[in-house]
Design a protein around this motif. Structure first.
Motif, PDB file in Angstrom:
ATOM      1  N   ASP A   1     -18.536  25.043  35.793  1.00 32.59           N
ATOM      2  CA  ASP A   1     -17.135  25.455  35.699  1.00 32.59           C
ATOM      3  C   ASP A   1     -16.946  26.812  36.385  1.00 32.59           C
ATOM      4  O   ASP A   1     -17.517  27.815  35.953  1.00 32.59           O
ATOM      5  CB  ASP A   1     -16.721  25.553  34.233  1.00 32.59           C
ATOM      6  N   PRO A   2     -16.111  26.872  37.447  1.00 31.71           N
ATOM      7  CA  PRO A   2     -15.918  28.161  38.125  1.00 31.71           C
ATOM      8  C   PRO A   2     -15.205  29.190  37.260  1.00 31.71           C
ATOM      9  O   PRO A   2     -15.269  30.396  37.550  1.00 31.71           O
ATOM     10  CB  PRO A   2     -15.074  27.784  39.349  1.00 31.71           C
ATOM     11  N   ASP A   3     -14.526  28.731  36.195  1.00 36.64           N
ATOM     12  CA  ASP A   3     -13.817  29.641  35.294  1.00 36.64           C
ATOM     13  C   ASP A   3     -14.622  29.972  34.038  1.00 36.64           C
ATOM     14  O   ASP A   3     -14.077  30.508  33.071  1.00 36.64           O
ATOM     15  CB  ASP A   3     -12.483  29.023  34.875  1.00 36.64           C
ATOM     16  N   LEU A   4     -15.908  29.660  34.050  1.00 36.91           N
ATOM     17  CA  LEU A   4     -16.739  29.840  32.854  1.00 36.91           C
ATOM     18  C   LEU A   4     -16.662  31.271  32.319  1.00 36.91           C
ATOM     19  O   LEU A   4     -16.588  31.484  31.109  1.00 36.91           O
ATOM     20  CB  LEU A   4     -18.168  29.448  33.182  1.00 36.91           C
ATOM     21  N   ALA A   5     -16.643  32.255  33.189  1.00 34.18           N
ATOM     22  CA  ALA A   5     -16.621  33.648  32.744  1.00 34.18           C
ATOM     23  C   ALA A   5     -15.338  33.991  32.004  1.00 34.18           C
ATOM     24  O   ALA A   5     -15.286  35.003  31.287  1.00 34.18           O
ATOM     25  CB  ALA A   5     -16.806  34.583  33.940  1.00 34.18           C
ATOM     26  N   ALA A   6     -14.315  33.154  32.128  1.00 33.46           N
ATOM     27  CA  ALA A   6     -13.059  33.413  31.421  1.00 33.46           C
ATOM     28  C   ALA A   6     -13.233  33.347  29.909  1.00 33.46           C
ATOM     29  O   ALA A   6     -12.389  33.851  29.168  1.00 33.46           O
ATOM     30  CB  ALA A   6     -11.991  32.409  31.862  1.00 33.46           C
ATOM     31  N   ALA A   7     -14.319  32.739  29.449  1.00 35.74           N
ATOM     32  CA  ALA A   7     -14.577  32.690  28.012  1.00 35.74           C
ATOM     33  C   ALA A   7     -14.643  34.092  27.415  1.00 35.74           C
ATOM     34  O   ALA A   7     -14.285  34.294  26.252  1.00 35.74           O
ATOM     35  CB  ALA A   7     -15.871  31.936  27.739  1.00 35.74           C
TER      36      ALA A   7
ATOM     37  N   ALA B   1     -25.389  30.275  33.838  1.00 36.01           N
ATOM     38  CA  ALA B   1     -25.959  31.303  32.964  1.00 36.01           C
ATOM     39  C   ALA B   1     -25.806  32.690  33.574  1.00 36.01           C
ATOM     40  O   ALA B   1     -25.506  33.668  32.878  1.00 36.01           O
ATOM     41  CB  ALA B   1     -27.421  31.003  32.695  1.00 36.01           C
ATOM     42  N   VAL B   2     -25.995  32.786  34.885  1.00 34.75           N
ATOM     43  CA  VAL B   2     -25.849  34.075  35.569  1.00 34.75           C
ATOM     44  C   VAL B   2     -24.400  34.550  35.515  1.00 34.75           C
ATOM     45  O   VAL B   2     -24.129  35.735  35.242  1.00 34.75           O
ATOM     46  CB  VAL B   2     -26.342  33.953  37.029  1.00 34.75           C
ATOM     47  N   ARG B   3     -23.447  33.637  35.741  1.00 40.23           N
ATOM     48  CA  ARG B   3     -22.025  34.014  35.672  1.00 40.23           C
ATOM     49  C   ARG B   3     -21.653  34.455  34.259  1.00 40.23           C
ATOM     50  O   ARG B   3     -20.905  35.414  34.071  1.00 40.23           O
ATOM     51  CB  ARG B   3     -21.137  32.841  36.096  1.00 40.23           C
ATOM     52  N   ALA B   4     -22.166  33.740  33.277  1.00 45.11           N
ATOM     53  CA  ALA B   4     -21.864  34.095  31.893  1.00 45.11           C
ATOM     54  C   ALA B   4     -22.413  35.476  31.551  1.00 45.11           C
ATOM     55  O   ALA B   4     -21.710  36.313  30.954  1.00 45.11           O
ATOM     56  CB  ALA B   4     -22.445  33.041  30.953  1.00 45.11           C
ATOM     57  N   ALA B   5     -23.663  35.705  31.911  1.00 47.26           N
ATOM     58  CA  ALA B   5     -24.282  36.997  31.602  1.00 47.26           C
ATOM     59  C   ALA B   5     -23.548  38.138  32.297  1.00 47.26           C
ATOM     60  O   ALA B   5     -23.364  39.221  31.718  1.00 47.26           O
ATOM     61  CB  ALA B   5     -25.755  36.976  32.007  1.00 47.26           C
ATOM     62  N   ALA B   6     -23.121  37.915  33.532  1.00 52.95           N
ATOM     63  CA  ALA B   6     -22.398  38.952  34.270  1.00 52.95           C
ATOM     64  C   ALA B   6     -21.073  39.295  33.599  1.00 52.95           C
ATOM     65  O   ALA B   6     -20.579  40.423  33.730  1.00 52.95           O
ATOM     66  CB  ALA B   6     -22.161  38.495  35.710  1.00 52.95           C
ATOM     67  N   ALA B   7     -20.503  38.330  32.869  1.00 47.07           N
ATOM     68  CA  ALA B   7     -19.246  38.565  32.149  1.00 47.07           C
ATOM     69  C   ALA B   7     -19.477  39.129  30.757  1.00 47.07           C
ATOM     70  O   ALA B   7     -18.513  39.344  30.007  1.00 47.07           O
ATOM     71  CB  ALA B   7     -18.456  37.265  32.056  1.00 47.07           C
ATOM     72  N   GLY B   8     -20.750  39.348  30.398  1.00 50.67           N
ATOM     73  CA  GLY B   8     -21.066  39.902  29.089  1.00 50.67           C
ATOM     74  C   GLY B   8     -21.211  38.866  27.995  1.00 50.67           C
ATOM     75  O   GLY B   8     -21.209  39.216  26.807  1.00 50.67           O
TER      76      GLY B   8
END
Length: 250
Positions: A146-152, A187-194
């Protein structure tokens, strides 16, 4: 070390297929914890096809007494009905350490996709805030690609749980390269978003080591169906210990 939370839904499926109280989900959960599991997961559905509201409270009491994580999964948008007080009401009674929100429809056989954060973000935000007011850590079920995963993170979640069904299917088919790369990037995108990263669905002793070797920073895996399947042959205690050896090695 990545934590293992054992999903005991399938124990309740067996119990409900016959009626009565056997097999006992609390006894099964106790066996998993005695073997070293770090927590227990359940996903009570509105139709009570497996875990019921009274199971949630009994398992919550067990986990609180043992000082381990209780992870309660559910769809925050599903309305309350007879036998199912609603996800927020269950969380208010059970006070799980973690609430994992999933977008499952009532008739859905099993979780098979994550939230559409672009579409559902506004609706999710007040639910996340209400759960955090109960001192629950909140995780949102997410598709790895999901390209919007970090929006969580903007929605207020603490973690995402990467849906690993596509990886497991690709691994079984003999080529999980693309699926693993999607999980790694997610996982990398999520971690980058905290965001912390959990994972679950169709993980097994066959594929878990490959998954953890490729995907960085996985804090917790929630495993139920494969673990219970394997336990039919090896025993529940031995199966949980097998998973813990894989996690320790990773």
């Amino acid at each position: 070390m990545t934590a293992l939370s054992v999903n005991v839904n399938k124990i309740a499926v067996l119990r409900n297929s016959r009626g009565g109280a056997a097999p006992d989900v609390v006894r099964a959960a106790t066996t998993c914890l005695d073997a070293g599991a770090h927590g227990i997961t359940v996903h009570p559905r509105p139709d009570a096809r497996h875990i019921r509201a009274e199971d949630v409270l009994a398992l919550a009491a067990l986990c609180h007494a043992r000082g381990v994580e209780f992870n309660l999964e559910g769809n925050p948008f599903a309305p309350a009905r007879e036998g199912y007080p609603g996800f927020h009401a269950l969380c208010a009674q059970a006070r799980p350490a973690q609430a994992t929100l999933v977008p499952d429809a009532d008739a859905q056989l099993t979780s098979d996709h994550g939230f559409d954060f672009a579409r559902d973000g506004g609706r999710l935000r007040p639910h996340v805030a209400a759960l955090k007011a109960l001192e629950c850590r909140v995780s949102l079920f997410a598709d790895a690609g999901d390209p919007d995963l970090a929006a969580a993170a903007a929605i207020g979640a603490d973690r995402v749980e990467l849906y690993t069904g596509p990886f497991a299917a690709a691994f079984a088919a003999g080529d999980a390269t693309a699926a693993l790369d999607a999980c790694r990037q997610g996982a990398v995108r999520a971690a980058a978003a905290g965001l912390g990263v959990n994972a679950g669905h169709d993980l097994s002793q066959d594929n878990l080591a490959a998954f953890l070797a490729a995907v960085p920073g996985v804090l917790e895996v929630s495993i139920g169906h494969a673990l219970v399947d394997e336990a039919l042959y090896a025993g529940l205690d031995a199966t949980v210990r097998g998973y813990l050896r894989l996690l320790a090695a990773a």
